[in-house]
Structure formats: structure tokens, C-alpha cells
Design a protein around this motif. Structure first.
Motif, PDB file in Angstrom:
ATOM      1  N   ARG A  57     -19.311  21.969-103.206  1.00 20.46           N
ATOM      2  CA  ARG A  57     -19.048  22.291-101.810  1.00 20.46           C
ATOM      3  C   ARG A  57     -20.059  23.278-101.244  1.00 20.46           C
ATOM      4  NH1 ARG A  57     -13.887  20.931 -99.892  1.00 20.46           N
ATOM      5  NH2 ARG A  57     -13.824  22.801 -98.586  1.00 20.46           N
ATOM      6  N   ALA A  58     -20.528  24.210-102.051  1.00 16.27           N
ATOM      7  CA  ALA A  58     -21.499  25.197-101.571  1.00 16.27           C
ATOM      8  C   ALA A  58     -22.810  24.508-101.193  1.00 16.27           C
ATOM      9  CB  ALA A  58     -21.736  26.272-102.625  1.00 16.27           C
ATOM     10  N   LEU A  59     -23.265  23.594-102.038  1.00 17.09           N
ATOM     11  CA  LEU A  59     -24.499  22.870-101.738  1.00 17.09           C
ATOM     12  C   LEU A  59     -24.310  21.980-100.510  1.00 17.09           C
ATOM     13  CD1 LEU A  59     -27.408  22.161-102.369  1.00 17.09           C
ATOM     14  CD2 LEU A  59     -26.580  20.480-104.033  1.00 17.09           C
ATOM     15  N   GLN A  60     -23.169  21.335-100.417  1.00 20.32           N
ATOM     16  CA  GLN A  60     -22.899  20.506 -99.254  1.00 20.32           C
ATOM     17  C   GLN A  60     -22.888  21.355 -97.977  1.00 20.32           C
ATOM     18  OE1 GLN A  60     -19.246  18.697-100.581  1.00 20.32           O
ATOM     19  NE2 GLN A  60     -20.293  16.816-101.172  1.00 20.32           N
ATOM     20  N   ALA A  61     -22.287  22.531 -98.040  1.00 25.72           N
ATOM     21  CA  ALA A  61     -22.268  23.424 -96.878  1.00 25.72           C
ATOM     22  C   ALA A  61     -23.691  23.820 -96.486  1.00 25.72           C
ATOM     23  CB  ALA A  61     -21.432  24.667 -97.173  1.00 25.72           C
ATOM     24  N   ASP A  62     -24.511  24.127 -97.478  1.00 24.50           N
ATOM     25  CA  ASP A  62     -25.915  24.478 -97.198  1.00 24.50           C
ATOM     26  C   ASP A  62     -26.660  23.305 -96.578  1.00 24.50           C
ATOM     27  OD1 ASP A  62     -25.457  27.009 -98.191  1.00 24.50           O
ATOM     28  OD2 ASP A  62     -26.460  26.645-100.111  1.00 24.50           O
ATOM     29  N   ASN A  63     -26.373  22.099 -97.054  1.00 28.12           N
ATOM     30  CA  ASN A  63     -27.013  20.917 -96.474  1.00 28.12           C
ATOM     31  C   ASN A  63     -26.609  20.738 -95.022  1.00 28.12           C
ATOM     32  OD1 ASN A  63     -28.639  19.903 -98.594  1.00 28.12           O
ATOM     33  ND2 ASN A  63     -26.825  19.100 -99.621  1.00 28.12           N
ATOM     34  N   GLU A  82     -21.433  20.337 -84.410  1.00 23.82           N
ATOM     35  CA  GLU A  82     -20.595  19.542 -85.312  1.00 23.82           C
ATOM     36  C   GLU A  82     -20.995  19.770 -86.773  1.00 23.82           C
ATOM     37  OE1 GLU A  82     -21.100  15.561 -83.865  1.00 23.82           O
ATOM     38  OE2 GLU A  82     -19.837  15.916 -82.102  1.00 23.82           O
ATOM     39  N   ALA A  83     -22.289  19.827 -87.031  1.00 24.06           N
ATOM     40  CA  ALA A  83     -22.771  20.063 -88.396  1.00 24.06           C
ATOM     41  C   ALA A  83     -22.373  21.456 -88.874  1.00 24.06           C
ATOM     42  CB  ALA A  83     -24.290  19.879 -88.458  1.00 24.06           C
ATOM     43  N   LEU A  84     -22.460  22.446 -87.994  1.00 25.46           N
ATOM     44  CA  LEU A  84     -22.052  23.807 -88.371  1.00 25.46           C
ATOM     45  C   LEU A  84     -20.566  23.854 -88.688  1.00 25.46           C
ATOM     46  CD1 LEU A  84     -24.095  26.008 -85.877  1.00 25.46           C
ATOM     47  CD2 LEU A  84     -24.405  25.824 -88.363  1.00 25.46           C
ATOM     48  N   GLU A  85     -19.765  23.118 -87.946  1.00 22.35           N
ATOM     49  CA  GLU A  85     -18.325  23.071 -88.217  1.00 22.35           C
ATOM     50  C   GLU A  85     -18.065  22.440 -89.582  1.00 22.35           C
ATOM     51  OE1 GLU A  85     -14.271  23.396 -88.152  1.00 22.35           O
ATOM     52  OE2 GLU A  85     -15.785  24.474 -87.005  1.00 22.35           O
ATOM     53  N   ARG A  86     -18.782  21.388 -89.901  1.00 17.95           N
ATOM     54  CA  ARG A  86     -18.616  20.753 -91.226  1.00 17.95           C
ATOM     55  C   ARG A  86     -19.017  21.716 -92.334  1.00 17.95           C
ATOM     56  NH1 ARG A  86     -19.719  14.388 -91.373  1.00 17.95           N
ATOM     57  NH2 ARG A  86     -18.656  14.732 -93.333  1.00 17.95           N
ATOM     58  N   SER A  87     -20.095  22.472 -92.097  1.00 18.58           N
ATOM     59  CA  SER A  87     -20.514  23.473 -93.074  1.00 18.58           C
ATOM     60  C   SER A  87     -19.424  24.527 -93.257  1.00 18.58           C
ATOM     61  CB  SER A  87     -21.818  24.136 -92.615  1.00 18.58           C
ATOM     62  OG  SER A  87     -22.159  25.191 -93.492  1.00 18.58           O
ATOM     63  N   ARG A  88     -18.870  24.995 -92.146  1.00 19.48           N
ATOM     64  CA  ARG A  88     -17.850  26.033 -92.199  1.00 19.48           C
ATOM     65  C   ARG A  88     -16.626  25.569 -92.990  1.00 19.48           C
ATOM     66  NH1 ARG A  88     -13.325  27.195 -90.433  1.00 19.48           N
ATOM     67  NH2 ARG A  88     -13.122  25.443 -89.018  1.00 19.48           N
ATOM     68  N   ARG A  89     -16.225  24.311 -92.789  1.00 22.73           N
ATOM     69  CA  ARG A  89     -15.053  23.781 -93.485  1.00 22.73           C
ATOM     70  C   ARG A  89     -15.263  23.664 -94.990  1.00 22.73           C
ATOM     71  NH1 ARG A  89     -13.558  18.623 -90.068  1.00 22.73           N
ATOM     72  NH2 ARG A  89     -15.775  18.731 -89.795  1.00 22.73           N
ATOM     73  N   LEU A  90     -16.500  23.549 -95.425  1.00 19.76           N
ATOM     74  CA  LEU A  90     -16.789  23.425 -96.857  1.00 19.76           C
ATOM     75  C   LEU A  90     -16.880  24.778 -97.561  1.00 19.76           C
ATOM     76  CD1 LEU A  90     -19.397  20.578 -96.630  1.00 19.76           C
ATOM     77  CD2 LEU A  90     -17.279  20.486 -97.945  1.00 19.76           C
ATOM     78  N   GLN A  91     -17.044  25.822 -96.794  1.00 21.39           N
ATOM     79  CA  GLN A  91     -17.192  27.154 -97.388  1.00 21.39           C
ATOM     80  C   GLN A  91     -15.838  27.676 -97.810  1.00 21.39           C
ATOM     81  OE1 GLN A  91     -19.309  29.349 -94.400  1.00 21.39           O
ATOM     82  NE2 GLN A  91     -21.175  28.181 -94.719  1.00 21.39           N
ATOM     83  N   PRO A  92     -15.806  28.438 -98.917  1.00 18.44           N
ATOM     84  CA  PRO A  92     -14.515  28.968 -99.393  1.00 18.44           C
ATOM     85  C   PRO A  92     -13.920  29.940 -98.375  1.00 18.44           C
ATOM     86  CG  PRO A  92     -16.339  29.902-100.640  1.00 18.44           C
ATOM     87  CD  PRO A  92     -16.919  28.862 -99.729  1.00 18.44           C
TER      88      PRO A  92
END
Length: 96
Positions: A57-63, A82-92
Motif C-alpha cells: 500500500r505504501a508503494l501504491q500510495a507513492d505511485n 482524484e489521484a491524491l485522494e487515492r493516495s490518501r486512502r492507501l496511507q495508514p
């Protein structure tokens, strides 16, 4: 020193020929291309990394952060958000 990013990209491309399923290598190449201003390629490479980064998930968030920056470079502010929101949702989630 201007050729440093291209040398880094060439080294990453060689590594990917050896380990084409390495999500981190795809991510690093996406970072290099983003730094070179190659937004479309950076987004494509980050998406490839996400395809391979199952469970990381961390790598996916960075991507998704790279994708957001690439979209912003191309003038796609909505896509960037939208991409930033997806990143935020993947972060712990932060506790405490």
C-alpha cells in the motif's frame, strides 16, 4: 551533470530487463521521468508499478502521488485531485 537523469533512466531500464516484475524499479523510473517533465510516461510507469505492487500500500500510495503530479503537469487538476485522494486512502491511518 545534465545527463544524470538519462543515465539513471538507462540503468533502471537495464534492471527492468532483468527483473520486469519489480514494482519498485518501475516506480523509480516513473520518478525519473516525472523529474524530466515527461508526465505521460511517468503516469504510465507509475500505473505499471501499481499493477505489480500487490499488497504494498505504501508503494501504491507513492505511485498515486506521482500520477497526481503528472496529471497536474498536464493541466488535469481534477485528475490530480482524484489521484491524491487515492493516495490518501492507501496511507495508514494516523492514531494518537
Amino acid at each position: 551533470m545534465a545527463d544524470q537523469p538519462e543515465r539513471a533512466a538507462a540503468a533502471l531500464e537495464r534492471a527492468l530487463r532483468i527483473a520486469p516484475d519489480d514494482a519498485l524499479l518501475w516506480h523509480r523510473l516513473a520518478q525519473v521521468r516525472l523529474n524530466q517533465g515527461q508526465a505521460e510516461e511517468a503516469e504510465s510507469l507509475a500505473a505499471k508499478s501499481n499493477d505489480l505492487a500487490r499488497g504494498d500500500r505504501a508503494l501504491q500510495a507513492d505511485n498515486w502521488q506521482i500520477i497526481a503530479q503528472a496529471r497536474r503537469l498536464r493541466g488535469d487538476e481534477r485528475g490530480a485531485r482524484e489521484a491524491l485522494e487515492r493516495s490518501r486512502r492507501l496511507q495508514p491511518e494516523r492514531t494518537g
